[in-house]
Scaffold this motif. Structure first.
Motif, PDB file in Angstrom:
ATOM      1  N   GLY A 116       0.820  -1.209   0.000  1.00 17.89           N
ATOM      2  CA  GLY A 116       0.000   0.000   0.000  1.00 17.89           C
ATOM      3  C   GLY A 116       0.853   1.257   0.000  1.00 17.89           C
ATOM      4  N   ILE A 117       1.908   1.222   0.814  1.00 15.13           N
ATOM      5  CA  ILE A 117       2.803   2.385   0.891  1.00 15.13           C
ATOM      6  C   ILE A 117       3.549   2.573  -0.425  1.00 15.13           C
ATOM      7  N   LEU A 144       0.846   7.614   4.632  1.00 11.51           N
ATOM      8  CA  LEU A 144      -0.026   6.693   5.369  1.00 11.51           C
ATOM      9  C   LEU A 144      -1.530   6.958   5.194  1.00 11.51           C
ATOM     10  N   PRO A 145      -1.980   8.228   5.240  1.00 15.78           N
ATOM     11  CA  PRO A 145      -3.421   8.431   5.048  1.00 15.78           C
ATOM     12  C   PRO A 145      -3.909   7.921   3.689  1.00 15.78           C
ATOM     13  N   GLN A 146      -3.098   8.091   2.662  1.00 11.74           N
ATOM     14  CA  GLN A 146      -3.497   7.613   1.341  1.00 11.74           C
ATOM     15  C   GLN A 146      -3.408   6.100   1.253  1.00 11.74           C
ATOM     16  N   ALA A 147      -2.331   5.570   1.850  1.00 10.03           N
ATOM     17  CA  ALA A 147      -2.137   4.115   1.790  1.00 10.03           C
ATOM     18  C   ALA A 147      -3.270   3.417   2.526  1.00 10.03           C
ATOM     19  N   PHE A 148      -3.719   4.011   3.621  1.00 11.73           N
ATOM     20  CA  PHE A 148      -4.744   3.364   4.432  1.00 11.73           C
ATOM     21  C   PHE A 148      -6.017   3.140   3.631  1.00 11.73           C
ATOM     22  N   ARG A 149      -6.336   4.119   2.777  1.00 11.71           N
ATOM     23  CA  ARG A 149      -7.528   4.000   1.952  1.00 11.71           C
ATOM     24  C   ARG A 149      -7.391   2.820   0.983  1.00 11.71           C
ATOM     25  N   VAL A 150      -6.198   2.663   0.454  1.00 12.88           N
ATOM     26  CA  VAL A 150      -5.955   1.599  -0.525  1.00 12.88           C
ATOM     27  C   VAL A 150      -6.058   0.213   0.101  1.00 12.88           C
ATOM     28  N   ILE A 151      -5.678   0.124   1.390  1.00 12.46           N
ATOM     29  CA  ILE A 151      -5.583  -1.217   1.976  1.00 12.46           C
ATOM     30  C   ILE A 151      -6.877  -1.672   2.640  1.00 12.46           C
TER      31      ILE A 151
END
Lengths: 235, 224
Positions: A116-117, A144-151
């Motif tokens: 995700g990162i 991290l805020p963007q990656a969290f959405r992806v995961i």
């Protein structure tokens, strides 16, 4: 002719409902606590794998490979009947079960977090750095805020797996759904009915969680356009 | 105070038995995988059927068997099914069947993805050439789908191999079972479970690595 016993007889299942539902509640609680711990651990390990320090990268790599490779049943037996006995500690079943489940899931989640990162556009990092943000702040406030959405979707799948895995905790004596079902199936000599019902409860949990995840996913994607990262991971 | 006495010699002594147990794990997982391949392909074809009823049933079965934990499935087959329908399964048969049912639901997903990945133009071309539906499937669609299917199938197999460790709970004498009964005599559970665990991790990590390699290799020739 004497009246034959009915072929399917769920009356003993209905009358044991409070015990079964309590077991189900314990299973869900174990899975939920374990997945929260696994998110924290997994994130730490993912950051270690992306670290600039070689030792941390290696440690995280071995950690991931180990916990992704070991079957839960083997790990739990090793922790509960091997390690605890050798170390002379008296582990209560529920914390031991949760800890094992969390360790196992953290191995999988660290890989999810890492991809995700890595899926976040490099330009984002560069833009952050160009604005004078430290490496740490770029990670915390931009990546991290963007990656969290992806995961979210893979995280949901992991939660579903954790719920199913709680059945194995019965072997160390956690009084969850499977343990209660086993005891009741033996008591009433109705294994078919009790295990069928247990299976349906797990199905119910899986369907509810999957539904919840897709609702969250839809909400999040309504707020943001598809980024290359979401496209890459939605495959 | 800790009174545990480490004794690694026990490993030397019982190593052949542990490995024999590992052989049984491999055997049961392979039989389970064979069942899963057949069952999964049938389910996938059902899910892609032109008949709505068959599609609905196949989808429901896939969802159901994917959602039930393998552990529950094992007890359902070994105690539930056998008692209800008076089938006397051996422990091995019940274990392989449970693995096959759960694995089949996962394979259904894999096969469906593989079959759908084949360009519809291929089917149309075969039809235009007057090839029958059955032959189109077996000679045109399936061979092409296979390439997409192989790497995720290996991953499903790794899942089954890991799942197969639980069959000792119904009494299949696999590696964990061996470790359990040896440790009852020698009081060295830590040594035995550690070695069993390490052997297992080595095995799953190498097979997963192989799947990863296959994925890269088989993906290489694809232009899309």
């Amino acid at each position: 002719m004497t009246s034959a016993e009915p072929f399917f007889d769920f009356t003993s299942v209905w009358s044991s409902m409070p015990m079964l539902l309590k077991g189900f509640g314990i299973a869900m609680a174990c899975a939920t606590v374990a997945i929260i711990l696994a998110i924290i651990l997994g994130l730490i390990v993912a950051l270690m794998r992306l670290s600039r320090i070689k030792f941390l990268r290696w440690f995280a790599f071995i950690y991931t490979q180990f916990f992704r490779g070991i079957p839960l049943y083997v790990l739990i037996i090793w922790v509960y009947f091997g390690l605890a006995i050798a170390a002379g500690v008296n582990l209560p079943a529920i914390p031991a079960g949760i800890l094992t489940l969390a360790l196992l899931n953290s191995g999988y989640l660290s890989e999810t977090f890492r991809s995700g990162i890595l899926a976040i556009n490099k330009g984002q990092v560069e833009a952050g750095t160009a604005l004078g943000l430290s490496r740490r702040n770029v990670m915390r406030h931009i990546i991290l805020p963007q990656a969290f959405r992806v995961i979210i979707p893979p995280l949901g799948n992991q939660y579903v797996d954790a719920i199913k895995d709680t059945a194995i905790l019965s072997i160390i004596g956690v009084p969850e759904l499977m343990r209660e079902s086993k005891a009741l199936a033996n008591l009433y000599y109705r294994p078919f009915e009790f295990y069928t019902f247990a299976g349906l409860l797990y199905l119910f949990a899986v369907l509810v969680v999957s539904r919840g995840i897709s609702v969250v996913e839809k909400k999040l994607s309504a707020h943001s356009a598809q980024t290359p990262a979401t496209i890459a991971l939605s495959k | 105070m800790n009174s545990y006495k480490f004794d690694w010699n026990v490993i030397d002594k019982y190593f052949p038995e542990l490995i024999r147990g590992l052989g049984i794990t491999l055997e049961i997982s392979l039989v389970g995988m064979a069942i899963a391949l057949v069952f999964g392909l049938l389910l996938a074809m059902g899910r892609l059927s032109s008949m709505r009823f068959i599609r609905t049933v196949a989808n429901a079965i896939t969802q159901l068997f994917r959602s039930i934990p393998l552990f529950v499935m094992l007890f359902w087959v070994y105690y539930g099914l056998s008692l209800k329908f008076h089938i006397l399964f051996t422990e091995f048969q019940a274990g392989a069947l449970a693995l096959g049912i759960t694995g089949g639901a996962y394979m259904a997903e894999v096969f469906r993805g593989g079959l759908m990945a084949v360009d519809p133009g291929q089917r149309e071309a075969a039809m235009a050439m007057g090839i029958s539906r059955g032959t189109t499937f077996s000679h045109v669609i399936f061979p092409q789908a296979l390439r997409v299917v192989i790497p995720p199938s290996v991953n499903v197999y790794v899942g089954l191999l890991k799942g197969a460790t639980i069959v000792s709970v119904i009494g299949v004498s696999d590696m964990i079972y061996v470790a359990q009964y040896v440790s009852l005599q020698t009081f060295t559970p830590f040594e035995l479970y550690s070695v069993a665990g390490i052997i297992f991790v080595a095995l799953t990590v190498s097979i997963s690595g192989f799947a990863w390699m296959l994925e890269r290799r088989l993906g290489r020739g694809r232009s899309d």
